[in-house]
Write a protein that holds these residues in place. Sequence first.
Motif, PDB file in Angstrom:
ATOM      1  N   UNK A  25       0.833  -1.206   0.000  1.00 54.94           N
ATOM      2  CA  UNK A  25       0.000   0.000   0.000  1.00 54.94           C
ATOM      3  C   UNK A  25       0.866   1.254   0.000  1.00 54.94           C
ATOM      4  N   UNK A  26       1.939   1.226   0.786  1.00 52.52           N
ATOM      5  CA  UNK A  26       2.860   2.373   0.813  1.00 52.52           C
ATOM      6  C   UNK A  26       3.481   2.591  -0.564  1.00 52.52           C
ATOM      7  N   UNK A  27       3.917   1.518  -1.192  1.00 52.14           N
ATOM      8  CA  UNK A  27       4.540   1.617  -2.513  1.00 52.14           C
ATOM      9  C   UNK A  27       3.525   2.072  -3.562  1.00 52.14           C
ATOM     10  N   UNK A  28       2.302   1.595  -3.466  1.00 50.47           N
ATOM     11  CA  UNK A  28       1.259   1.986  -4.409  1.00 50.47           C
ATOM     12  C   UNK A  28       0.947   3.469  -4.282  1.00 50.47           C
ATOM     13  N   UNK A  29       0.790   3.935  -3.067  1.00 48.37           N
ATOM     14  CA  UNK A  29       0.494   5.355  -2.863  1.00 48.37           C
ATOM     15  C   UNK A  29       1.660   6.225  -3.343  1.00 48.37           C
ATOM     16  N   UNK A  30       2.870   5.788  -3.080  1.00 48.76           N
ATOM     17  CA  UNK A  30       4.040   6.540  -3.539  1.00 48.76           C
ATOM     18  C   UNK A  30       4.081   6.609  -5.067  1.00 48.76           C
ATOM     19  N   UNK A  31       3.751   5.506  -5.734  1.00 48.66           N
ATOM     20  CA  UNK A  31       3.731   5.493  -7.201  1.00 48.66           C
ATOM     21  C   UNK A  31       2.674   6.458  -7.732  1.00 48.66           C
ATOM     22  N   UNK A  32       1.505   6.469  -7.093  1.00 49.04           N
ATOM     23  CA  UNK A  32       0.457   7.403  -7.519  1.00 49.04           C
ATOM     24  C   UNK A  32       0.932   8.840  -7.364  1.00 49.04           C
ATOM     25  N   UNK A  33       1.595   9.103  -6.269  1.00 49.18           N
ATOM     26  CA  UNK A  33       2.001  10.476  -5.964  1.00 49.18           C
ATOM     27  C   UNK A  33       3.156  10.993  -6.816  1.00 49.18           C
ATOM     28  N   UNK A  34       3.739  10.133  -7.642  1.00 47.59           N
ATOM     29  CA  UNK A  34       4.758  10.614  -8.582  1.00 47.59           C
ATOM     30  C   UNK A  34       4.271  10.497 -10.027  1.00 47.59           C
ATOM     31  N   UNK A  35       2.968  10.293 -10.210  1.00 44.72           N
ATOM     32  CA  UNK A  35       2.409  10.366 -11.552  1.00 44.72           C
ATOM     33  C   UNK A  35       1.792   9.121 -12.134  1.00 44.72           C
ATOM     34  N   UNK A  36       1.900   7.971 -11.475  1.00 41.85           N
ATOM     35  CA  UNK A  36       1.272   6.757 -11.991  1.00 41.85           C
ATOM     36  C   UNK A  36      -0.247   6.893 -11.913  1.00 41.85           C
ATOM     37  N   UNK A  37      -0.952   6.268 -12.842  1.00 41.28           N
ATOM     38  CA  UNK A  37      -2.411   6.230 -12.749  1.00 41.28           C
ATOM     39  C   UNK A  37      -2.791   5.353 -11.560  1.00 41.28           C
ATOM     40  N   UNK A  38      -4.047   5.389 -11.181  1.00 41.30           N
ATOM     41  CA  UNK A  38      -4.520   4.558 -10.056  1.00 41.30           C
ATOM     42  C   UNK A  38      -4.200   3.082 -10.311  1.00 41.30           C
ATOM     43  N   UNK A  39      -4.481   2.622 -11.521  1.00 37.62           N
ATOM     44  CA  UNK A  39      -4.242   1.214 -11.846  1.00 37.62           C
ATOM     45  C   UNK A  39      -2.750   0.893 -11.823  1.00 37.62           C
ATOM     46  N   UNK A  40      -1.955   1.741 -12.447  1.00 36.11           N
ATOM     47  CA  UNK A  40      -0.512   1.518 -12.450  1.00 36.11           C
ATOM     48  C   UNK A  40       0.030   1.506 -11.028  1.00 36.11           C
ATOM     49  N   UNK A  41      -0.475   2.378 -10.194  1.00 35.15           N
ATOM     50  CA  UNK A  41       0.004   2.464  -8.814  1.00 35.15           C
ATOM     51  C   UNK A  41      -0.262   1.175  -8.043  1.00 35.15           C
ATOM     52  N   UNK A  42      -1.480   0.642  -8.153  1.00 34.39           N
ATOM     53  CA  UNK A  42      -1.812  -0.601  -7.438  1.00 34.39           C
ATOM     54  C   UNK A  42      -0.934  -1.742  -7.933  1.00 34.39           C
ATOM     55  N   UNK A  43      -0.821  -1.889  -9.246  1.00 29.39           N
ATOM     56  CA  UNK A  43      -0.034  -2.996  -9.796  1.00 29.39           C
ATOM     57  C   UNK A  43       1.453  -2.841  -9.493  1.00 29.39           C
ATOM     58  N   UNK A  44       1.966  -1.626  -9.547  1.00 31.23           N
ATOM     59  CA  UNK A  44       3.372  -1.394  -9.226  1.00 31.23           C
ATOM     60  C   UNK A  44       3.638  -1.641  -7.750  1.00 31.23           C
ATOM     61  N   UNK A  45       2.735  -1.187  -6.894  1.00 26.35           N
ATOM     62  CA  UNK A  45       2.894  -1.402  -5.462  1.00 26.35           C
ATOM     63  C   UNK A  45       2.893  -2.877  -5.087  1.00 26.35           C
ATOM     64  N   UNK A  46       2.181  -3.662  -5.873  1.00 29.14           N
ATOM     65  CA  UNK A  46       2.042  -5.099  -5.579  1.00 29.14           C
ATOM     66  C   UNK A  46       2.854  -5.977  -6.525  1.00 29.14           C
ATOM     67  N   UNK A  47       3.723  -5.394  -7.334  1.00 29.53           N
ATOM     68  CA  UNK A  47       4.381  -6.160  -8.400  1.00 29.53           C
ATOM     69  C   UNK A  47       5.180  -7.356  -7.898  1.00 29.53           C
ATOM     70  N   UNK A  48       5.814  -7.241  -6.743  1.00 30.29           N
ATOM     71  CA  UNK A  48       6.601  -8.378  -6.241  1.00 30.29           C
ATOM     72  C   UNK A  48       5.702  -9.558  -5.872  1.00 30.29           C
ATOM     73  N   UNK A  49       4.522  -9.264  -5.326  1.00 26.69           N
ATOM     74  CA  UNK A  49       3.562 -10.339  -5.027  1.00 26.69           C
ATOM     75  C   UNK A  49       3.050 -10.991  -6.299  1.00 26.69           C
ATOM     76  N   UNK A  50       2.995 -10.218  -7.367  1.00 22.72           N
ATOM     77  CA  UNK A  50       2.404 -10.676  -8.625  1.00 22.72           C
ATOM     78  C   UNK A  50       3.423 -11.319  -9.560  1.00 22.72           C
TER      79      UNK A  50
END
Length: 181
Positions: A25-50
């Motif tokens: 969640x921290x990584x997802x929010x950080x990704x959103x706050x530097x310009x990622x879309x909502x979808x990109x942020x969630x997937x980037x924040x969780x990429x290691x799990x995925x």
Amino acid sequence: APAGIPRVSRWEAMSSAAPTTCPEAEAAEAAFEVGASCAQAVLTGCCRLLGLSEKQAMQLGSGFGAGLCGLRETCGAVNAMVLALGLIKGADHPMEAKEKAALYRHFRSHVEAFDNVFGTHVCQELLKRASIQKQAGDAPEARSAAYYAKRPCAAFVRFCAERVAAAENEPAVGAPPRQVN
């Protein structure tokens, strides 16, 4: 927020979704706050799990922003959550109707949890609740401090990433994967 004071958006304060120390969640929010879309942020924040690289997560989520490619329909964070849940708990084979129904109910329960906290999963309605009028096809706004101050999206991204991270510990849904001989 000053050091020692947790950052809580008005959307988190309105909901029961309190900030956590969930690294995804921290990584997802950080990704959103530097310009990622909502979808990109969630997937980037969780990429290691995925099992995805950050680049793959960004690419996979690139069409889901602004409520599915700018249509302001299902929130991009919710789309990404369901996509990620599919990678974690989804079927790896064609399913019979009973299995599909069980899997759809499971995924829908995550969307319903989002709805219970935020009132809807429709991007345009979520923004309208924040007094932001957006229509399908509107050009994306430039990201700025003013943009982030009025947008409720960081809370949506955080919530969805937390659900994805928690899914790893959920029991399997539907039939077990088929054995390949």
